[in-house]
Motif scaffolding. Structure first.
Motif, PDB file in Angstrom:
ATOM      1  N   GLN A   1      46.932  42.851  46.904  1.00 58.53           N
ATOM      2  CA  GLN A   1      47.905  43.500  46.018  1.00 58.53           C
ATOM      3  C   GLN A   1      48.756  42.499  45.285  1.00 58.53           C
ATOM      4  OE1 GLN A   1      50.580  46.392  47.630  1.00 58.53           O
ATOM      5  NE2 GLN A   1      48.936  47.693  48.359  1.00 58.53           N
ATOM      6  N   LYS A   2      49.137  42.862  44.056  1.00 64.22           N
ATOM      7  CA  LYS A   2      50.154  42.077  43.356  1.00 64.22           C
ATOM      8  C   LYS A   2      51.512  42.327  44.006  1.00 64.22           C
ATOM      9  CE  LYS A   2      47.701  42.367  39.039  1.00 64.22           C
ATOM     10  NZ  LYS A   2      47.630  43.021  37.734  1.00 64.22           N
TER      11      LYS A   2
ATOM     12  N   TRP B   1      53.079  37.617  43.613  1.00 67.42           N
ATOM     13  CA  TRP B   1      51.845  37.332  42.880  1.00 67.42           C
ATOM     14  C   TRP B   1      51.753  38.267  41.684  1.00 67.42           C
ATOM     15  CZ3 TRP B   1      46.395  39.431  43.570  1.00 67.42           C
ATOM     16  CH2 TRP B   1      45.477  38.681  42.830  1.00 67.42           C
ATOM     17  N   ASP B   2      51.646  37.658  40.491  1.00 62.01           N
ATOM     18  CA  ASP B   2      51.567  38.467  39.275  1.00 62.01           C
ATOM     19  C   ASP B   2      50.119  38.721  38.864  1.00 62.01           C
ATOM     20  OD1 ASP B   2      50.746  36.022  38.435  1.00 62.01           O
ATOM     21  OD2 ASP B   2      52.430  35.644  37.076  1.00 62.01           O
ATOM     22  N   GLY B   3      49.181  38.349  39.717  1.00 62.30           N
ATOM     23  CA  GLY B   3      47.774  38.606  39.411  1.00 62.30           C
ATOM     24  C   GLY B   3      47.095  37.441  38.719  1.00 62.30           C
ATOM     25  N   ARG B   4      47.807  36.338  38.591  1.00 60.97           N
ATOM     26  CA  ARG B   4      47.172  35.188  37.918  1.00 60.97           C
ATOM     27  C   ARG B   4      46.307  34.388  38.886  1.00 60.97           C
ATOM     28  NH1 ARG B   4      51.964  31.368  35.920  1.00 60.97           N
ATOM     29  NH2 ARG B   4      52.787  33.462  35.739  1.00 60.97           N
ATOM     30  N   GLU B   5      45.299  33.699  38.333  1.00 64.06           N
ATOM     31  CA  GLU B   5      44.436  32.844  39.151  1.00 64.06           C
ATOM     32  C   GLU B   5      45.268  31.719  39.756  1.00 64.06           C
ATOM     33  OE1 GLU B   5      39.937  32.626  37.540  1.00 64.06           O
ATOM     34  OE2 GLU B   5      40.972  30.698  37.623  1.00 64.06           O
TER      35      GLU B   5
ATOM     36  N   LEU C   1      40.518  28.799  45.641  1.00 71.00           N
ATOM     37  CA  LEU C   1      40.681  29.423  44.327  1.00 71.00           C
ATOM     38  C   LEU C   1      40.866  30.930  44.537  1.00 71.00           C
ATOM     39  CD1 LEU C   1      40.443  29.671  41.207  1.00 71.00           C
ATOM     40  CD2 LEU C   1      37.965  29.777  41.527  1.00 71.00           C
ATOM     41  N   VAL C   2      42.024  31.442  44.130  1.00 69.06           N
ATOM     42  CA  VAL C   2      42.259  32.895  44.198  1.00 69.06           C
ATOM     43  C   VAL C   2      42.037  33.457  42.803  1.00 69.06           C
ATOM     44  CG1 VAL C   2      43.912  34.736  44.740  1.00 69.06           C
ATOM     45  CG2 VAL C   2      43.965  32.589  46.029  1.00 69.06           C
TER      46      VAL C   2
END
Ligand code: MTE
Ligand code: CO
Length: 390
Positions: free
Chosen positions: A280-281, A333-337, A377-378
């Motif tokens: 989840q973000k 986490w804003d959803g960025r790699e 790496l996410v």
């Protein structure tokens, strides 16, 4: 109004019928819903009884203590199932009085101690020397465990036998089918080595050397002889197989580093990691483990952008010398790699190196003693992969 949640509105089985009484499980086990949290092996890695290894599920654990049943195993001749009544510990060689102890004898010695130490196989992360390979911190870093040991200082036994003036090395020998032996410098033995029978408050598990094991704090796991049956005192190392052809580090110029006993400072982010992706973000908890064979962990830094920017992680729980240490970064986490890394520093000031820094000094032939910085790496969907930054 949101749809009713059946988990709340419907009566569940466990709420309707009686459960088992107390003696249904005289020796408790984890919930059946935790069945995936197990030691795992890698099919193409050594999986015969002559040489087998499995890995601690680091991504599914918290705190610093490894549950006994989840401690990775490394056997060179399978698990010896020893009847403690038929087990003896002999001390011979350069001593005034060669001695033989039963388990009961050892338990009557004064000065019993309890200590938590990490044990890391020198080959931990060995498959990652030349590049990222295995997908999961269980497999890249899971040849480590950290438990409470109960036993007596080895020094107590050596004092009892009386060391001769020319004593300098010990040979520790196991009673398993591999007859594992390693040479250990006497000063280390006298400083902090233990002969233990207890693990996390109970007897050692057979996999960990029941009924007796040698504990060699901070030094490579291979020296922690399981099923310990003999300690010979000598004036020089024995140069046995495990310290000549194995557990040496072949350098680029063809020379080998040997007797590289100490496990240098190392760390790994256990969550997120390939087996534990982000779901989840928003608020998330990043966590991991750090350890050093030279003492206590002083600081752990974490980067979310592949080592460009670092922030200091929050350490929680006891910080003990040569024990696993738990760290956290609470982040949004804003959803960025992200390219997640952690970097440990120990009380001697030693800083965990990058894999490239390691390879510059050690070349690419090595297997053992890889304490390089790990990168995960996410991806923006939360899936996480083992990568290396070139
Ligand atoms: N001791 C004996 N007698 N036989 C073995 O095969 N394996 C060694 C060491 N002691 C071994 C042994 C190796 S290589 C390691 S890494 C550790 O035990 C593993 O300990 P564990 O099985 O408790 O994880
Ligand atoms: Co090992």
């Amino acid at each position: 109004a949101p749809a009713p949640d059946p988990v709340i509105t419907e009566v569940q089985d466990w709420n309707r019928t009686l459960g088992d009484g107390v003696q249904a499980r005289p020796y408790g086990k984890p919930s059946a819903f935790e069945k995936d949290v197990v030691r795992r092996d890698v099919e193409w890695l050594t999986a015969s009884r002559e040489s087998s290894v499995n890995f601690t599920p680091l991504h599914a654990l918290d705190g610093i203590i490894t549950p006994s049943g989840l401690c990775f195993e490394r056997h060179h001749g399978g698990v010896a199932e020893i009847d403690p009544a038929k087990h003896r510990l002999m001390i011979n060689g350069l001593v005034d009085k060669p001695m033989v102890f039963t388990l009961d004898d050892l338990k009557r010695f004064p000065g019993r101690v309890n200590r938590a130490y990490f044990l890391e196989c020198a080959a931990n992360s060995g498959m990652e020397w030349r590049g990222a390979q295995l997908n999961g911190c269980q497999f890249t870093h899971g040849m480590v465990h950290n438990v409470w040991y109960s036993g007596i200082p080895l020094k107590t036994l050596l004092d009892e036998a009386g060391l001769r003036g020319n004593a300098k090395w010990l040979l520790a020998e196991g009673a398993d089918a591999s007859g594992m032996t390693r040479s250990i410098p006497l000063d280390k033995a006298l400083r902090d080595c233990l002969v233990v029978w207890g693990m996390n408050g109970e007897m050692l598990r057979p996999e960990q050397g029941y009924p007796l094991r040698l504990v060699v704090p901070g030094w490579e796991g291979n020296m922690w002889i399981k099923w310990l049956r003999r300690i010979e005192v000598g004036d020089q190392p024995w140069h046995h197989r495990e310290e000549t052809s194995k557990y040496t580090d072949l350098l680029a110029d063809g020379r080998s580093r040997r007797f590289t006993f100490i496990m240098d400072a190392k760390s790994v982010v256990t969550n997120p990691s390939p087996q534990a992706p982000l779901r989840q973000k928003g608020p998330n908890v990043l966590t991991g483990l750090a350890w050093s064979g030279r003492g206590a962990i002083r600081r752990v830094d974490v980067s979310l952008d592949g080592g460009r920017n670092w922030r200091t992680a929050r350490i929680d729980g006891p910080v003990m010398s040569m024990s696993l240490t738990r760290f956290y970064v609470d982040f949004d986490w804003d959803g960025r790699e992200m390219m997640i890394q952690s970097r440990a520093m120990d009380e001697t000031g030693y800083v965990q190196p990058t894999k490239d820094e390691l390879r510059k000094v050690r070349g690419t032939n090595s297997i053992y003693h890889n304490n390089g910085i790990q990168t995960w790496l996410v991806r923006s969907n939360g899936e996480t992969e083992n990568v290396e930054i070139g």
